[in-house]
Design a protein around this motif. Structure first.
Motif: not given
Length: 139
Positions: A48-49, A52-53, A81, A83, A88, A91-92, A122-123
């Motif tokens: 889940d971006f 996590q952010t 990120v 990705s 994506d 989104r972050v 992811l971040v």
């Protein structure tokens, strides 16, 4: 005092400055990468971006408070990120922008990368900020 500049002859950046100049005599903090782990070392928001952010930003804010700073005093960030999809990254960035971290705004780079240090991560965000003299770290 930080002087943030958006250069009129360049494309206007979405939520960041082209340059930030810090006058001499200031205390700068170079923050390690903030990661999406809770205080027990458990990954928050697997896959889940946004979650996590949010955890990365909460951890960054906690670290900044420990050195006498906060998100509004951040001068520069690098946002990593995992990705290759611009959606994506957007989104972050939307979560970062909503957090207040882009107040000022700081200089920033948003990067899509192949992987980060923790499994499922992811971040990650690194930052440079102005800081007061007192710290909570026992310095």
């Amino acid at each position: 005092m930080v002087r943030r500049t958006t250069v009129p002859s360049l494309f206007p950046p979405p939520g960041y400055a082209h340059a930030a100049v810090v006058e001499t005599g200031r205390r700068l903090a170079f923050m390690a990468g903030s990661v999406p782990l809770d205080k027990d070392g458990t990954l928050v928001g697997p896959g889940d971006f946004a979650a996590q952010t949010e955890q990365v930003l909460a951890n960054l804010e906690t670290a900044l408070h420990a050195i006498g700073s906060d998100l509004s005093r951040v001068i520069s960030t690098d946002v990593y990120v995992v990705s290759s999809d611009p959606g994506d990254l957007s989104r972050v960035w939307d979560v970062v922008h909503a957090s207040g971290l882009t107040t000022g705004p700081p200089t920033s780079t948003l990067l899509g990368v192949a992987c980060l240090g923790y499994t499922g991560q992811l971040v990650e965000i690194t930052a440079v900020a102005e800081a007061d003299g007192a710290t909570d770290s026992g310095e």
